[in-house]
Design a protein around this motif. Sequence first.
Motif, PDB file in Angstrom:
ATOM      1  N   TYR A 135      12.917 -11.980  52.212  1.00  0.00           N
ATOM      2  CA  TYR A 135      13.532 -10.678  51.734  1.00  0.00           C
ATOM      3  C   TYR A 135      14.353 -10.190  53.375  1.00  0.00           C
ATOM      4  O   TYR A 135      15.361  -9.733  53.172  1.00  0.00           O
ATOM      5  CB  TYR A 135      12.856  -9.725  51.227  1.00  0.00           C
ATOM      6  CG  TYR A 135      13.344  -8.216  51.051  1.00  0.00           C
ATOM      7  CD1 TYR A 135      14.489  -7.759  50.421  1.00  0.00           C
ATOM      8  CD2 TYR A 135      12.668  -7.236  51.826  1.00  0.00           C
ATOM      9  CE1 TYR A 135      14.993  -6.762  50.434  1.00  0.00           C
ATOM     10  CE2 TYR A 135      13.228  -6.009  51.967  1.00  0.00           C
ATOM     11  CZ  TYR A 135      14.497  -5.625  50.946  1.00  0.00           C
ATOM     12  OH  TYR A 135      14.767  -4.450  51.207  1.00  0.00           O
ATOM     13  N   ASN A 136      13.430  -9.868  54.236  1.00  0.00           N
ATOM     14  CA  ASN A 136      13.741  -9.372  55.398  1.00  0.00           C
ATOM     15  C   ASN A 136      15.037 -10.263  56.161  1.00  0.00           C
ATOM     16  O   ASN A 136      15.632  -9.717  57.025  1.00  0.00           O
ATOM     17  CB  ASN A 136      12.663  -9.347  56.255  1.00  0.00           C
ATOM     18  CG  ASN A 136      11.651  -8.252  56.199  1.00  0.00           C
ATOM     19  OD1 ASN A 136      11.945  -7.157  55.209  1.00  0.00           O
ATOM     20  ND2 ASN A 136      10.459  -8.355  56.391  1.00  0.00           N
ATOM     21  N   ARG A 192      17.084 -11.949  54.058  1.00  0.00           N
ATOM     22  CA  ARG A 192      18.254 -11.919  53.220  1.00  0.00           C
ATOM     23  C   ARG A 192      18.262 -13.363  52.645  1.00  0.00           C
ATOM     24  O   ARG A 192      19.284 -14.086  52.434  1.00  0.00           O
ATOM     25  CB  ARG A 192      19.298 -11.331  53.715  1.00  0.00           C
ATOM     26  CG  ARG A 192      19.477  -9.888  54.034  1.00  0.00           C
ATOM     27  CD  ARG A 192      20.976  -9.665  54.182  1.00  0.00           C
ATOM     28  NE  ARG A 192      20.816  -8.030  54.474  1.00  0.00           N
ATOM     29  CZ  ARG A 192      20.821  -7.492  55.727  1.00  0.00           C
ATOM     30  NH1 ARG A 192      20.369  -8.171  56.826  1.00  0.00           N
ATOM     31  NH2 ARG A 192      20.904  -5.896  55.684  1.00  0.00           N
ATOM     32  N   ARG A 227      17.440  -4.841  47.263  1.00  0.00           N
ATOM     33  CA  ARG A 227      17.811  -6.059  48.279  1.00  0.00           C
ATOM     34  C   ARG A 227      19.363  -5.924  48.475  1.00  0.00           C
ATOM     35  O   ARG A 227      20.143  -5.503  47.538  1.00  0.00           O
ATOM     36  CB  ARG A 227      17.477  -7.503  47.506  1.00  0.00           C
ATOM     37  CG  ARG A 227      17.859  -8.562  48.157  1.00  0.00           C
ATOM     38  CD  ARG A 227      17.235  -9.472  47.409  1.00  0.00           C
ATOM     39  NE  ARG A 227      17.338 -10.904  47.892  1.00  0.00           N
ATOM     40  CZ  ARG A 227      16.067 -11.336  48.480  1.00  0.00           C
ATOM     41  NH1 ARG A 227      15.062 -10.915  48.156  1.00  0.00           N
ATOM     42  NH2 ARG A 227      16.326 -12.690  49.299  1.00  0.00           N
ATOM     43  N   THR A 228      19.704  -6.183  49.782  1.00  0.00           N
ATOM     44  CA  THR A 228      21.093  -6.020  50.102  1.00  0.00           C
ATOM     45  C   THR A 228      21.419  -7.553  50.678  1.00  0.00           C
ATOM     46  O   THR A 228      20.683  -8.296  51.111  1.00  0.00           O
ATOM     47  CB  THR A 228      21.465  -5.004  51.333  1.00  0.00           C
ATOM     48  OG1 THR A 228      20.403  -5.355  52.473  1.00  0.00           O
ATOM     49  CG2 THR A 228      21.127  -3.733  50.870  1.00  0.00           C
ATOM     50  N   THR A 229      22.792  -7.719  50.586  1.00  0.00           N
ATOM     51  CA  THR A 229      23.281  -9.030  51.185  1.00  0.00           C
ATOM     52  C   THR A 229      24.450  -8.778  52.257  1.00  0.00           C
ATOM     53  O   THR A 229      24.986  -7.832  52.060  1.00  0.00           O
ATOM     54  CB  THR A 229      23.656 -10.112  50.005  1.00  0.00           C
ATOM     55  OG1 THR A 229      24.867  -9.300  49.244  1.00  0.00           O
ATOM     56  CG2 THR A 229      22.856 -10.245  48.906  1.00  0.00           C
ATOM     57  N   ASN A 230      24.617  -9.749  52.969  1.00  0.00           N
ATOM     58  CA  ASN A 230      25.954  -9.788  53.817  1.00  0.00           C
ATOM     59  C   ASN A 230      26.885 -10.101  53.042  1.00  0.00           C
ATOM     60  O   ASN A 230      26.976 -10.778  52.072  1.00  0.00           O
ATOM     61  CB  ASN A 230      25.770 -10.782  54.850  1.00  0.00           C
ATOM     62  CG  ASN A 230      24.611 -10.537  55.975  1.00  0.00           C
ATOM     63  OD1 ASN A 230      24.251  -9.234  56.106  1.00  0.00           O
ATOM     64  ND2 ASN A 230      23.875 -11.549  56.431  1.00  0.00           N
ATOM     65  N   PRO A 239      20.436 -18.391  50.595  1.00  0.00           N
ATOM     66  CA  PRO A 239      21.012 -17.171  50.890  1.00  0.00           C
ATOM     67  C   PRO A 239      21.012 -16.230  49.652  1.00  0.00           C
ATOM     68  O   PRO A 239      20.701 -16.988  48.606  1.00  0.00           O
ATOM     69  CB  PRO A 239      22.483 -17.225  51.023  1.00  0.00           C
ATOM     70  CG  PRO A 239      22.620 -18.710  51.470  1.00  0.00           C
ATOM     71  CD  PRO A 239      21.513 -19.326  50.658  1.00  0.00           C
ATOM     72  N   ALA A 240      20.423 -15.264  49.888  1.00  0.00           N
ATOM     73  CA  ALA A 240      20.120 -14.216  48.459  1.00  0.00           C
ATOM     74  C   ALA A 240      21.524 -13.994  47.782  1.00  0.00           C
ATOM     75  O   ALA A 240      22.522 -13.913  48.274  1.00  0.00           O
ATOM     76  CB  ALA A 240      19.716 -12.976  49.071  1.00  0.00           C
TER      77      ALA A 240
END
Length: 462
Positions: free
Chosen positions: A164-165, A167, A404-407, A427-428
């Motif tokens: 998670y850290n 992503r 949760r955030t994504t690029n 990738p998330a």
Amino acid sequence: GRTGSKTPSDLLAPLAKIATKVPPESARVIAHREEILSRAMIDASVAQAGERATPAIGADDTILGKYKIVRRLSAGGMAEVFLAKQVGIGGFEKPVALKRIQRKLLDNRQQAVELFLNEAKIAGRLVHPNIVQVLDVGEVDGALYLAMEYVHGKDVNDMLKKLYNARLIMPIAQALHVVREVAQALHHAYWSSDMTGKRLSVVHRDVSPANIIVGFDGTVKLIDFGVAMSAVTDHQKKIVVGKWLYMAPEATSDQQLDHRSDLFSLGVVLYLLCTGYMPFTGRDPKEIVKKMRGSQYKPLHEIVSVPERLSVLVSRLLAPNPDDRPQRGNEVVSELTEIARQNGFESTTAQLSELVVQVFPEEAGGQGPPPLAVQSVDEIVVSAEPHLSRTTSRGEATSPVPTRTTNQGIGIASTRDMGMGSTSPRPAPPAPELPTQNRWLLIVIVVVIATAIGLFVVFGPL
């Protein structure tokens, strides 16, 4: 001649009934008298020892029975775990994980001792490659301990947090592998029999990422039967146990539990491993339970690109009605095996080992941190909804769950990317979109704030 009297049969019948029929509770006590006496003596010993029953163990080489403490591994809500060595004659040494009741639980001594001894009694009867073995249970001067198989690895919760850290989420092939191994453990726990031929009917009641260990050698183990129920243990008082986010709907009320309740929890784990998000979230246990009972979650295939058959299996596992779920753990095993075979998602123990080493390279070589971490019920989990509070098994709200955030530009991995071709984390996927009405509400708030700022700039403070 000889004289005598004959007692009427109608008077003898009640006496015969009394002589031959033993009340169920009395029969239970008689059948388990040795165990009951043993537990009473242990409880008395712990009570007499008081604070001495859980002395602080800070230094290495502390002796607890026949075990030499190496170091403390972890501490959770109910117990603390130490890496230790079993020592014997001729230089014999065997690494074990020693579990001991937390000192603060002695305030409710009887229940804590019962849970501890129940875990020993249940797990000691389970012999399976996907279940951490209980090797010994003992008491030294009122201090109770469990000696368990030591597994050099990380629990799935730690893996998820590390991913998670970065992503990232677990490759789907390895996710199916982990869940399939746990399904085998759950099937064995419920349907196996002890040495007398009695079926164990073990219900774990706390299947979650924190209770699944993946060794650096690629083995998968289910741990912590501390709140389990079974046919060989008594559970006089029904209490709600486990983690709300993984708990089956029937476990939140006064309903009968069986192995299908564990399969629901396993479905939550499978959903989380495949997507990086929890299927059910809420601001409090009441909201979470309402969503579970109403199947209010975003279907798996709407978040990640997965085979339809896998999405259907997850929906069956998360069915509110136990009758609509798979009825046996081996049914889940067979389905996951076939899904993997059809879609090229097969994963070997070596490939799972490669993934764990890749995620924790600095700990894979030596005797790293706790393989048998004992964590509290309000562990950090990945959530698909922002600003939610974590909750404990008592329903208490704690600190917010990280969202949760994504690029920008990171999309859903293709089916090919999630298969056997690589054990690298995926990738998330993007977070599930907000409902339409929530988006409009957000737009209105932004417009109001922008207008207020504009008026302040033009006219200054009123």
